[in-house]
Design a protein around this motif. Structure first.
Motif, PDB file in Angstrom:
ATOM      1  N   SER A 189      -5.061   2.439   4.625  1.00  0.00           N
ATOM      2  CA  SER A 189      -5.283   3.193   3.388  1.00  0.00           C
ATOM      3  C   SER A 189      -5.773   4.606   3.698  1.00  0.00           C
ATOM      4  O   SER A 189      -5.324   5.574   3.076  1.00  0.00           O
ATOM      5  CB  SER A 189      -6.300   2.467   2.502  1.00  0.00           C
ATOM      6  OG  SER A 189      -5.741   1.310   1.919  1.00  0.00           O
ATOM      7  N   THR A 246      -8.612   0.314  -2.387  1.00  0.00           N
ATOM      8  CA  THR A 246      -7.203  -0.051  -2.245  1.00  0.00           C
ATOM      9  C   THR A 246      -7.017  -1.179  -1.240  1.00  0.00           C
ATOM     10  O   THR A 246      -6.099  -1.998  -1.383  1.00  0.00           O
ATOM     11  CB  THR A 246      -6.347   1.168  -1.846  1.00  0.00           C
ATOM     12  OG1 THR A 246      -6.880   1.754  -0.652  1.00  0.00           O
ATOM     13  CG2 THR A 246      -6.320   2.206  -2.942  1.00  0.00           C
ATOM     14  N   TYR A 247      -7.890  -1.222  -0.221  1.00  0.00           N
ATOM     15  CA  TYR A 247      -7.810  -2.371   0.691  1.00  0.00           C
ATOM     16  C   TYR A 247      -8.112  -3.648  -0.088  1.00  0.00           C
ATOM     17  O   TYR A 247      -7.392  -4.642   0.048  1.00  0.00           O
ATOM     18  CB  TYR A 247      -8.795  -2.233   1.855  1.00  0.00           C
ATOM     19  CG  TYR A 247      -8.856  -3.507   2.672  1.00  0.00           C
ATOM     20  CD1 TYR A 247      -7.853  -3.803   3.596  1.00  0.00           C
ATOM     21  CD2 TYR A 247      -9.877  -4.453   2.477  1.00  0.00           C
ATOM     22  CE1 TYR A 247      -7.876  -5.002   4.305  1.00  0.00           C
ATOM     23  CE2 TYR A 247      -9.901  -5.647   3.184  1.00  0.00           C
ATOM     24  CZ  TYR A 247      -8.895  -5.907   4.096  1.00  0.00           C
ATOM     25  OH  TYR A 247      -8.904  -7.097   4.783  1.00  0.00           O
ATOM     26  N   GLN A 302       0.824  -1.206   0.000  1.00  0.00           N
ATOM     27  CA  GLN A 302       0.000   0.000   0.000  1.00  0.00           C
ATOM     28  C   GLN A 302       0.858   1.257   0.000  1.00  0.00           C
ATOM     29  O   GLN A 302       0.519   2.258  -0.648  1.00  0.00           O
ATOM     30  CB  GLN A 302      -0.940  -0.004   1.210  1.00  0.00           C
ATOM     31  CG  GLN A 302      -1.776   1.259   1.382  1.00  0.00           C
ATOM     32  CD  GLN A 302      -2.773   1.473   0.240  1.00  0.00           C
ATOM     33  OE1 GLN A 302      -3.033   0.561  -0.541  1.00  0.00           O
ATOM     34  NE2 GLN A 302      -3.327   2.673   0.157  1.00  0.00           N
ATOM     35  N   SER A 310     -10.205   4.225  -0.169  1.00  0.00           N
ATOM     36  CA  SER A 310      -9.545   3.333   0.788  1.00  0.00           C
ATOM     37  C   SER A 310     -10.154   1.937   0.764  1.00  0.00           C
ATOM     38  O   SER A 310      -9.444   0.941   0.935  1.00  0.00           O
ATOM     39  CB  SER A 310      -9.621   3.920   2.199  1.00  0.00           C
ATOM     40  OG  SER A 310     -10.945   3.892   2.703  1.00  0.00           O
ATOM     41  N   GLU A 345      -4.056  -4.008  -0.575  1.00  0.00           N
ATOM     42  CA  GLU A 345      -3.672  -4.547   0.725  1.00  0.00           C
ATOM     43  C   GLU A 345      -4.040  -6.021   0.883  1.00  0.00           C
ATOM     44  O   GLU A 345      -3.204  -6.851   1.254  1.00  0.00           O
ATOM     45  CB  GLU A 345      -4.336  -3.753   1.853  1.00  0.00           C
ATOM     46  CG  GLU A 345      -3.853  -2.326   2.012  1.00  0.00           C
ATOM     47  CD  GLU A 345      -4.491  -1.677   3.221  1.00  0.00           C
ATOM     48  OE1 GLU A 345      -4.211  -2.139   4.347  1.00  0.00           O
ATOM     49  OE2 GLU A 345      -5.289  -0.727   3.058  1.00  0.00           O
TER      50      GLU A 345
END
Length: 398
Positions: A334, A372-373, A135, A369, A377
């Motif tokens: 994130s 992106t998680y 990340q 977020s 991630e």
């Protein structure tokens, strides 16, 4: 009242995407559910902390991109100057959550190390790398793109771009450089990466810390003496107060894990409403008493009752049962890394005033977020969990 209304509005904006996501089955929702109430509440506390950091940086970011000063007061027209409490409260939204993050780190790793009487060092660092680095690299790429979009300095060369990349790859051990005149150093990510340097220092020291603690029969007393020693050494001026305070946060986190392991009967007391009210009052007194002094050796012990109460299963009068906070906790890393970049884009590329600008920024940060998680991630977290299975004794013979 104006400040309180603004805070509530901003928090509502930050939680809205997570509230919507809580009604849909997803990997984020599944990863936010734990069997243990303490783990659920710690995750929600982590989400609340990340959102408070983003809220804290809203005024800083707006003042910086509009007034050129990274501060709460310069160019600030949002709170009454007759009463500085709103600014004190907003300032505390920065350092209190960071201290909680470090206590959470100390608690989770301490709990694992104590239960296993040590750690598998190669696996430990592999998991830390998988959790932190992907990340961070994604955000670094985002910073590169945004920097190019903002406009480079006239004299920018390939060497300076490489220097920029290398400085950011130190994870805060070296202050990152910038090649755009719009921001300085790491302010494009709201300056948060300095905390990653402290995290890595704790990771490097943790195998030795847990091995040392395991040497003693009375591990609680051992750690208590270590905590008192750190405070005493700080008072003697051997180490500065900020470093001592952050070390105490990690130490208090491990202490919470030890108390849970060896004195589990304490949990009934720690989740009692009277103790919870005491813990909340302790934090309020700390914030009011310290005012703008961010890191004091007195702040860690005053924050500890709240943390250990939550780790024991307290929901802070029901607040931490709120599912959107749990989802925010799962995506907290994130949120923590991305909110500064979003503020930079909104306050640089639009003409939005403070309140609508922050609302839009928080909505975008929360939404991105979650993505992106899911796509940055989680794949690496999942891979690291497979590594744990591969390293178990049952599979070592296969």
């Amino acid at each position: 009242m104006y400040a309180l209304a603004a805070y509530l509005l901003f928090m509502a904006a930050a939680l809205l995407p997570f509230w919507l996501a809580s009604y849909k089955k997803s990997t984020l929702l599944a990863d936010s559910e734990y069997r243990d109430p303490g783990s659920n509440h710690i995750n929600a506390l982590r989400g609340l902390a990340a959102l408070l950091v983003a809220l804290h940086h809203s005024v800083f970011a707006y003042n910086y991109y509009h007034q050129g000063s990274w501060s709460l007061s310069e160019g600030n027209h949002f709170f009454s100057t007759e009463n500085d409490y709103p600014l004190i409260l907003l300032a505390s939204f920065g350092y209190v959550p960071v201290m909680l993050f470090f206590m959470i780190t100390g608690y989770l790793f301490g709990n694992h190390g104590i239960k296993n009487n040590g750690i598998n060092i190669p696996l430990f660092y592999y998991k830390r790398f998988a959790r932190i680095v992907p990340q961070y690299l994604f955000v670094l790429v985002a910073v590169l793109f945004v920097s190019f979009a903002m406009g480079l300095k006239p004299s920018t060369t390939l060497t300076e771009i490489l220097r920029f990349i290398v400085s950011w790859l130190t994870f805060g051990f070296v202050e990152p450089v910038s090649f755009t005149p719009v921001y300085r150093g790491s302010l494009i990510v709201a300056g948060v990466i300095w905390t990653l340097a402290y995290e890595w220092m704790f990771y490097l020291a943790f195998p030795a810390i847990i091995a040392f603690i395991c040497l003693f029969r009375n591990k609680v007393a051992c750690l208590a003496v270590a905590i008192i020693t750190i405070a005493a050494v700080c008072k003697l001026g051997v180490i500065n107060e900020k470093n001592a305070t952050l070390a105490l946060c990690f130490g208090f986190g491990i202490l919470a894990a030890l108390l849970h392991e060896y004195y589990p009967e304490l949990k009934r007391v720690l989740v009692n409403k009277l103790f919870v009210l005491f813990a909340i009052a302790s934090v309020v007194i700390m914030v009011w008493g310290l005012k703008y002094k961010a890191y004091s050796i007195y702040s860690a012990p005053m924050l500890f009752p709240l943390f250990i109460s939550v780790a024991s299963g307290a929901s802070l009068l029901g607040l931490l049962k709120f599912m959107p906070l749990r989802l925010a906790g799962t995506a907290s890393y994130s949120i923590y890394l991305l909110h500064g970049v979003v503020y930079a884009c909104i306050f640089t590329w639009t003409h939005l005033s403070f309140i609508p600008g922050v609302i839009i920024s928080l909505l975008i940060t929360a939404s991105v977020s979650m993505l992106t998680y899911r796509w940055v991630e989680r794949p690496f977290i999942k891979q690291s969990k497979k590594a744990v299975y591969a390293f178990t004794p049952a599979n070592a013979k296969e």
